[in-house]
Design an enzyme around this catalytic site. Structure first.
Site: not given
Ligand code: AHR
Length: 516
Positions: A172, A291
């Site tokens: 990110e 994610e």
């Molecule tokens: O999964 C929780 C967080 O969400 C992670 O650390 C990040 O990459 C995202 O914003």
């Protein structure tokens, strides 16, 4: 209400990649410490790995595991997590305002993956570190020996190289919450240089560049274009993340929101292919959805989601999932399957305690949250050729609220079909599996499915996940309140299936294919 679905054995979206069914372990809250790793727990093995957690992980069957972050990785010095445990430093982790004891690091993670029979995926720090630290970590992990870094790994007790194939180039990096976040130009250059050197060390690796964190980032689109301008030739994947929310307490919109994942995927594919077109390149980047989950109750602003005093492994982001969440989650599973041609990697964020399908109590038991069940069914039975389903279902209009970006947004979903469906044909097992979500809160769907090209079908098993109380949860005391129940009343006749899908239900229908 009535709905029909038409599939044909030869109309294929794509073969699922086994890496689609992955998950994620971050040094965050109680995911590692007190989650997968708890030395001294009655169920822990000699290495401190909780065997009760490992048993649930095996049941879920994730195929690849991302580590060590997440936001954490952007401040992580990997050297802190290797070597004699008693000499490892304690550090402040600025991502989650915690103290990191470093008693679990890269080598322990690899051992845990081997114990769980899962492929490891490592992310490198392109925040506070950069390409140099990334290539050193790769040399430490994958080079057989005869250099200072590879011999250091051997000295640490890991004689054989780890052979980690899949690497994420940062996390990110477009987000201001990230340590040393970058402009697209800065990140694109950094990712390209890291990738170049990493491949010089190990040409067999696969690399994912960070796409936009979310669709509502102000730089969405421009970010991908600029990053790919630098990194297109160096990487194999571009990443994307999504957390579905119900901040507005609007259940129909929440259940429709996986359709926005469909749009997000289509948009990122278009951007990757636009860069290919600009170069007249036949190369097709694949997508790493590294994610995804439902997450909103414990999200909020940075101050609200951390605990004061720099604790070790604080109980943060311990989202408790309801029946309703499991439905939205199931919708996301269907969205991922229906893009199997381009989404080759997926990581459920995360695995244990932190926005997770598995919960543990320190020194106590572990149990399955509601979302555990759709994941386990999807991962175990979603492998094969995803068929293009023509679904005819009544639709509804929804407005999904997303306050997480720099500006609060509403997304209109003008026509969400009440029935969301994916069909997977596994030739080796001679099985056809239908994943079907009924998003109507009060009406049953009478599904009429025709599966051509299969000859005779026979019902192997059918289950539903539903509860009259959409807020129902699983707890330590009542761990199986929400678990799959038998779906009765199915009629299978040749290539024809009739099923009654209860309101607000997640259904899995497994059909065996007769010889023909
Ligand atoms: O999964 C929780 C967080 O969400 C992670 O650390 C990040 O990459 C995202 O914003």
């Amino acid at each position: 209400m009535q709905a029909t679905a038409l599939i044909n054995r030869d109309f294929v979206i794509g073969e699922t990649d086994r890496r689609l069914f992955g998950a994620f372990i971050e040094h965050l809250g109680r995911c590692v410490y007190g989650g997968i790793f708890e030395p001294g727990h009655p169920e822990a093995d000699a290495r401190g790995f909780r065997k009760d957690v490992l048993a649930l992980v095996r049941e879920m069957a994730p195929t690849i595991m991302r580590y060590p972050g997440g936001n954490f990785v952007s401040g992580y010095d990997w050297e802190d997590g290797v070597g004699p445990v008693e000499q490892r430093p304690r550090r402040l982790d600025l991502a989650w305002m915690s103290t990191e004891p470093n008693t679990f690091g890269t080598n322990e993670f690899i051992d845990w993956c081997r114990a769980a029979d899962i492929e490891p995926m490592l992310a490198v720090n392109l925040g506070t570190r950069g390409p140099d630290a990334a290539r050193r970590l790769l040399e430490y992990c994958n080079h057989p020996g005869g250099t200072a870094l590879s011999d250091l790994r051997r000295e640490h007790g890991w004689e054989q190289p780890h052979q980690v194939k899949f690497w994420c180039l940062g996390n990110e990096m477009d987000g201001p919450w990230q340590m040393e976040n970058k402009t697209a130009w800065q990140y694109g250059r950094s990712a390209a240089e890291a990738a170049k050197m990493m491949r010089w060390i190990d040409p067999g690796i696969e690399l994912a560049a960070c796409g936009s964190t979310a669709r509502n980032m102000p730089t969405f689109g421009e970010w991908e274009a600029e990053v790919l301008r630098h990194a297109f030739e160096h990487v194999d994947y571009i990443s994307l993340h999504t957390y579905l929310n119900n901040y507005a307490d609007d259940t129909p919109a929440f259940l429709a929101s996986p359709d926005l994942m469909d749009s997000f995927i289509d948009e990122v594919v278009a951007m990757a292919d636009a860069e290919a077109a600009r170069r007249c390149s036949p190369k097709r980047l694949m997508l790493s959805f590294d994610e995804w989950n439902v997450w909103y109750r414990t999200r909020g602003k940075r101050e609200g989601r951390t605990l004061p005093g720099w604790p070790v492994a604080p109980p943060i982001l311990q989202e408790i999932y309801t029946m309703k969440d499991a439905l939205a989650f199931g919708g996301a599973c269907i969205s991922l399957l229906n893009h199997a041609d381009r989404v080759r990697v997926g990581c459920l964020a995360q695995l244990v305690n932190v926005i997770a399908p598995i919960m543990t109590e320190t020194s106590g038991p572990c149990w399955r949250q509601t979302i555990f069940h759709p994941f386990a069914q999807w991962s175990n039975w979603g492998r094969g050729r995803v068929l293009r389903a023509a679904v005819h279902s009544p639709t509804y209009a929804a407005r999904y609220y997303d306050p997480r970006g720099p500006v609060e947004l509403h997304y209109d979903i003008p026509a969400a079909p009440y029935l969301k469906l994916a069909a997977v044909h596994n030739d080796a097992d001679r099985m056809l599996t239908i994943f079907a979500l009924n998003r109507s809160l009060d009406e049953r769907i009478d599904l009429d499915l025709t599966a051509s090209g299969f000859g005779g079908l026979r019902l192997a098993e059918a289950t539903q996940l539903r509860d009259d109380d959409l807020e129902a949860i699983n707890t330590k005391q009542s761990p199986d309140r929400i678990s799959p129940l038998r779906l009765d009343g199915l009629r299978v006749d040749g290539e024809h299936v009739l099923a009654q899908l209860a309101p607000a239900s997640w259904n899995v229908i497994r059909l065996s294919i007769a010889e023909h």
